[in-house]
Write an enzyme that holds these catalytic residues in place. Structure first.
Site, PDB file in Angstrom:
ATOM      1  N   ARG A  90       0.857  -1.201   0.000  1.00  0.00           N
ATOM      2  CA  ARG A  90       0.000   0.000   0.000  1.00  0.00           C
ATOM      3  C   ARG A  90       0.880   1.233   0.000  1.00  0.00           C
ATOM      4  O   ARG A  90       1.839   1.327   0.784  1.00  0.00           O
ATOM      5  CB  ARG A  90      -0.896   0.025   1.233  1.00  0.00           C
ATOM      6  N   SER A 161       6.936  -5.177   7.465  1.00  0.00           N
ATOM      7  CA  SER A 161       6.461  -6.053   8.542  1.00  0.00           C
ATOM      8  C   SER A 161       7.218  -7.367   8.624  1.00  0.00           C
ATOM      9  O   SER A 161       6.632  -8.458   8.531  1.00  0.00           O
ATOM     10  CB  SER A 161       4.980  -6.313   8.351  1.00  0.00           C
ATOM     11  N   ASP A 214       5.278  -3.125  11.453  1.00  0.00           N
ATOM     12  CA  ASP A 214       3.838  -2.799  11.487  1.00  0.00           C
ATOM     13  C   ASP A 214       3.295  -2.670  12.918  1.00  0.00           C
ATOM     14  O   ASP A 214       2.375  -1.892  13.172  1.00  0.00           O
ATOM     15  CB  ASP A 214       3.005  -3.804  10.671  1.00  0.00           C
TER      16      ASP A 214
HETATM   17  C1  BGC Z   1       6.941 -10.633  11.324  1.00  0.00           C
HETATM   18  C2  BGC Z   1       6.767  -9.383  12.138  1.00  0.00           C
HETATM   19  C3  BGC Z   1       5.436  -8.736  11.828  1.00  0.00           C
HETATM   20  C4  BGC Z   1       4.308  -9.740  11.990  1.00  0.00           C
HETATM   21  C5  BGC Z   1       2.941  -9.150  11.686  1.00  0.00           C
HETATM   22  C6  BGC Z   1       5.724 -11.540  11.469  1.00  0.00           C
HETATM   23  O1  BGC Z   1       5.847 -12.631  10.610  1.00  0.00           O
HETATM   24  O2  BGC Z   1       8.084 -11.327  11.745  1.00  0.00           O
HETATM   25  O3  BGC Z   1       7.820  -8.480  11.888  1.00  0.00           O
HETATM   26  O4  BGC Z   1       5.244  -7.649  12.699  1.00  0.00           O
HETATM   27  O5  BGC Z   1       4.545 -10.834  11.134  1.00  0.00           O
HETATM   28  O6  BGC Z   1       2.844  -8.682  10.400  1.00  0.00           O
END
Ligand code: BGC
Length: 507
Positions: A90, A161, A214
């Site tokens: 996004r 994320s 995130d």
């Molecule tokens: C990642 C995190 C992320 C989470 C939610 C996990 O697989 O390691 O960094 O915050 O997913 O998206």
């Protein structure tokens, strides 16, 4: 013993009943088990906060984010924000209006299967070109964008994320890919530099000012609307949490003038050694066959990417014992990852007498043509077991972070009457803090949550709240406020860009 879990449904055979009752026992987490997991979670948090040189376990990475303090809703300015964490990218333009209000324009771009495994430079080029397209179609230029630097370059906050070890708000190296991504050339490299290079290569006049996870974005975004937010959590395709820690407790960090910093826990990797997690053969099978075996075991028991696959593993095991679908599977159901978590949601929601909507999913989506009412009852029960366990484990992580804050972190001076251990009685905590029922809370502990599982999975929130109360005591409902921080990642990225550009301007 087993029957206390599950009354015998009239048409189930004795063998079916026994198998499902034992499965129920395996997937049900008692209050005592929740408490034990919470204590271990706090221990692993503190191990993660210990200096990198210490010998303690580092299942929880406890990553310092270099985001000090939290927004109070008075922030103003317009920033580009980028959110990459799954199959969608996004690009957003966020205008913070300074009165807890904001405006957001955004466009989503699909990240193809190919790109999720392509060389990282291809992924970054795709991102750069998507940003360019967004800027052109929205007619955005630095002149109309209000921000604290006066250059012609647009400032961008990047919510990425995946687990990244940060060395500054605008620098961080990828630790490992998760959630099915596996782009060569990224692990160990600085994500900001990779993106900035792609922007420069594609002549996109944008500066990457900040990189956030995130969960950190969610915490910042929720704080903009609800000051004093303590946790940002994601229960979606993956799961993770970030919280506000006292800088004194972050031993990995050199002495800081600041009082608090947001920590990205990367809680998906809790207890990767499986010393205490109640993993079943179905979880182990999934882990072994996943793209990242041996890591993020906790995430694999909780998040949307995996719940369907655990359920599929259980159903196949029942089929192989001739306890389901008369012992017959379908090529579709035999295929790994074919049972989507969304089917579970729909199946759990089906409360019709004959469970025909469940039959439709089995027949139309999974090619299981012959299914009896008993089969459908069993499938629904299995979905419930897997979904409820996920919600209760999610409560463990949330409760542990709150307890850490109460015991030794940023919540310790507030005197919230919550249980600090299994024996604790709420009234004792009240007395210890010299508080009476009348003045126990001058404010609540806000938890900002984003993610499809929390938002859409039937009863997830209800089960999570009841487990939180089992762990933290009867006052939890009054004190801990779980709120949806929809689009936290976009807004949070913009807030991070604002924080970063303010820091630069102040230097
Ligand atoms: C990642 C995190 C992320 C989470 C939610 C996990 O697989 O390691 O960094 O915050 O997913 O998206």
């Amino acid at each position: 013993m087993l029957s206390s879990f599950l009354p015998h449904p009239p048409k189930w055979s004795e063998r079916q009943y026994k198998a499902i009752a034992s499965l129920t026992e395996e997937f049900t987490l008692s209050t005592a088990a929740l408490e034990e997991l919470t204590v271990e979670f706090i221990k692993q948090m503190n191990d993660g906060l210990a200096p990198p040189t210490s010998k303690s376990r580092k299942d929880l990475a406890m990553i310092p984010t270099y985001v000090f303090g939290r927004p109070d809703g008075h922030e103003r300015g317009s920033y580009l924000a980028l959110d990459l964490g799954g199959t969608n990218l996004r690009v957003c333009l966020i205008t913070l209006k300074g009165n807890h209000e904001l405006e957001s324009h955004q466009k989503a771009f699909k990240v193809s299967e190919y790109l999720q495994h392509a060389d990282v430079s291809q992924l970054m080029d795709f991102i750069a070109v998507s940003i360019k397209q967004f800027i052109n179609t929205q007619h955005i230029n630095a002149k109309i964008v209000e921000h604290s630097t006066n250059s012609d370059t647009l400032e961008l906050g990047f919510t990425f994320s995946f687990p990244v070890t940060q060395t500054a708000i605008d620098a961080g190296r990828l630790l490992r890919w998760t959630k099915g991504f596996n782009c060569p050339g990224a692990v160990g490299n600085d994500i900001v530099q990779l993106l900035q290079a792609a922007l420069d290569r594609n002549s996109v006049n944008v500066h990457v000012a900040a990189l956030v996870n995130d969960t950190v974005g969610t915490l910042l975004a929720h704080s903009y609307k609800n000051p004093n937010t303590f946790i940002g959590a994601i229960f979606g395709t993956g799961t993770n949490g970030a919280y506000v820690e006292d800088t004194k407790n972050i031993q990995a960090l050199p002495c800081s003038q600041e009082q608090e910093m947001i920590i990205n826990i990367e809680w998906g990797n809790f207890d990767k050694e499986k010393t205490i997690l109640p993993v079943t053969i179905y979880d182990n099978k999934l882990d072994r066959e996943s793209i990242n075996p041996g890591v993020h075991v906790f995430e694999k028991m909780i998040s949307g990417m995996y719940l369907g696959e655990i359920t599929r593993n259980i159903l196949l095991h029942l089929i192989d014992q001739r306890l389901l679908f008369d012992g017959t599977s379908s090529p579709k159901l035999n295929k790994a990852w074919s049972f989507e978590t969304e089917y579970m949601s729909k199946m759990e929601l089906d409360s019709s007498a004959t469970l025909i909507p469940i039959a439709q999913i089995l027949e139309q989506r999974l090619d299981v043509q012959i299914n009896t009412q008993v089969d459908r009852e069993i499938v629904k029960h299995v979905c419930k077991l897997v979904g409820t366990r996920a919600a209760r484990l999610s409560a463990v992580a949330t409760a542990a972070v709150i307890r850490q804050g109460l015991q030794s972190g940023r919540l310790r001076d507030h005197g919230f009457p919550l249980k600090l251990n299994a024996q604790d009685e709420v009234s004792e905590t009240l007395t210890a803090n010299g508080l009476s029922d009348g003045n126990v809370t001058d404010h609540v502990i806000n938890v900002g949550i984003d993610g499809s599982v929390y938002e859409h999975y039937p009863n997830f929130e209800k089960h999570m709240k009841s487990a939180l109360t089992e762990i933290l005591g009867s006052r939890t409902g009054d004190i801990v406020s779980l709120g949806i921080a929809r689009d936290g990642s976009g807004v949070g990225a913009a807030l991070a860009a604002l924080i970063a550009t303010k820091n630069t301007a102040a230097e």
